[in-house]
Write a protein that holds these residues in place. Structure first.
Motif, PDB file in Angstrom:
ATOM      1  N   ARG A 169     -31.567   1.599  60.360  1.00  0.00           N
ATOM      2  CA  ARG A 169     -32.039   2.763  59.566  1.00  0.00           C
ATOM      3  C   ARG A 169     -33.494   2.117  59.143  1.00  0.00           C
ATOM      4  N   ARG A 216     -37.510  -3.011  51.520  1.00  0.00           N
ATOM      5  CA  ARG A 216     -37.577  -4.409  51.526  1.00  0.00           C
ATOM      6  C   ARG A 216     -38.975  -4.937  51.785  1.00  0.00           C
ATOM      7  N   PRO A 233     -33.782   1.079  54.289  1.00  0.00           N
ATOM      8  CA  PRO A 233     -33.699  -0.424  53.759  1.00  0.00           C
ATOM      9  C   PRO A 233     -34.635  -1.315  54.100  1.00  0.00           C
ATOM     10  N   HIS A 286     -29.872  -5.421  56.838  1.00  0.00           N
ATOM     11  CA  HIS A 286     -28.956  -4.829  55.583  1.00  0.00           C
ATOM     12  C   HIS A 286     -27.535  -4.652  55.836  1.00  0.00           C
TER      13      HIS A 286
END
Length: 303
Positions: A25, A32, A28, A267
């Motif tokens: 994805r 970050r 995330p 993640h």
């Protein structure tokens, strides 16, 4: 030939779980990287503006910049983001900050994954780990790493790359990328001299020199003193640490898990850890504890 234990464990995972673990994805990674680069930008403004106690921001800034190495690592794997172009840009930005060209690092790192902790073939083992306390201090200082990075950039830029893990067809790209990095560094240096400013020195160079030892301490835990076997749950160490460290290291403290299934995005590594934690063979309860034990086992000096 016996199947490595980590492959047996991975094969036994439920298909639905494996599909979920490998789901990539963008969100995330964007969240970050916004935290990571946002922190660097905010601290850079604090330092550049000479705000009160600005000098206290230097090591924190350095840690964040040095740990862009983990973003480079994740982007080179193509797992930081779902979108390939974002991975490419992120790898270029992170590599620029830590003096590592992404194309060369991709070849180096994938060879490391193919031959993890194999003394004869893993390129990470080409440089010996510290055998004495003095060597440990030199290693953790980061000075040998910076010298090596600079030498490699110039060597690759001159077309002198002879690494056996870089295919012939990739050498031209490695050379072009190294030349581009050196050209940008030279341009920034020239602009700084022309403007008579040391701003880049204070918001980038000095901090990253201060932050590099923390990255060295972190990286030593990955494989040091692990057995030279083909089971990723034995030749790679997972380190239990704080959420903050996992945050800035892009969850790479779950390192045995990463080596077991390198295609799992950062993640999803906590979920993979929960699925395989009972099969881990080599772990550490924090980086301070690991390094204390490592230093205690080193000779004071060479005989």
């Amino acid at each position: 030939m016996t199947t490595p234990i980590h492959l047996e464990v991975v094969s036994a995972l439920q298909p639905e779980l494996k599909a979920s673990l490998n789901e990539r994805r963008d969100l995330p990674g964007l969240a970050r990287v916004a935290f990571h680069l946002g922190g660097i930008g905010a601290l850079g403004l604090w330092i550049a503006g000479g705000a009160p106690f600005w000098f206290m921001a230097l090591p924190v800034q350095g840690i964040l910049i040095a740990f862009l190495f983990t973003l480079l690592h994740e982007s080179v794997h193509g797992t930081a983001f779902k979108t390939s172009a974002i991975n490419t840009v992120a790898a270029a930005v992170a590599g620029f900050a830590v003096l590592i060209a992404p194309s060369w690092f991709r070849y180096f790192h994938f060879a490391h994954h193919r031959h993890t902790h194999d003394p004869a073939r893993d390129p990470e083992l080409a440089s010996a780990k510290p055998a004495t306390r003095l060597e440990y201090v030199k290693h953790v200082s980061g000075i040998p790493v910076w010298i090596g990075n600079i030498r490699r950039l110039f060597s690759n830029a001159l077309g002198h790359n002879a690494d056996d893990y870089v295919p012939e067809k990739g050498r031209r790209r490695v050379a072009r990328e190294a030349r581009a990095l050196l050209a940008v560094y030279a341009l920034l240096a020239a602009i700084s001299i022309a403007l008579n400013t040391a701003m880049l020195v204070w918001i980038w160079i000095v901090p990253v020199l201060l932050g590099q030892p923390f990255l060295r301490i972190y990286l030593l835990a990955k494989h040091t003193n692990c057995p030279h076997v083909d089971n990723m749950f034995e030749n790679t160490r997972t380190t239990f640490t704080t959420g903050l460290v996992r945050l800035i290291a892009w969850n790479m403290p779950f390192h045995a898990e990463h080596h077991a299934i390198p295609t799992v995005p950062f993640h999803k590594l906590p979920a993979l850890h929960r699925a395989v934690r009972n099969r881990l063979k080599v772990t550490a309860n924090g980086y301070a504890e690991f390094n204390r034990a490592l230093v205690a086992g080193l000779a004071p000096q060479k005989p």
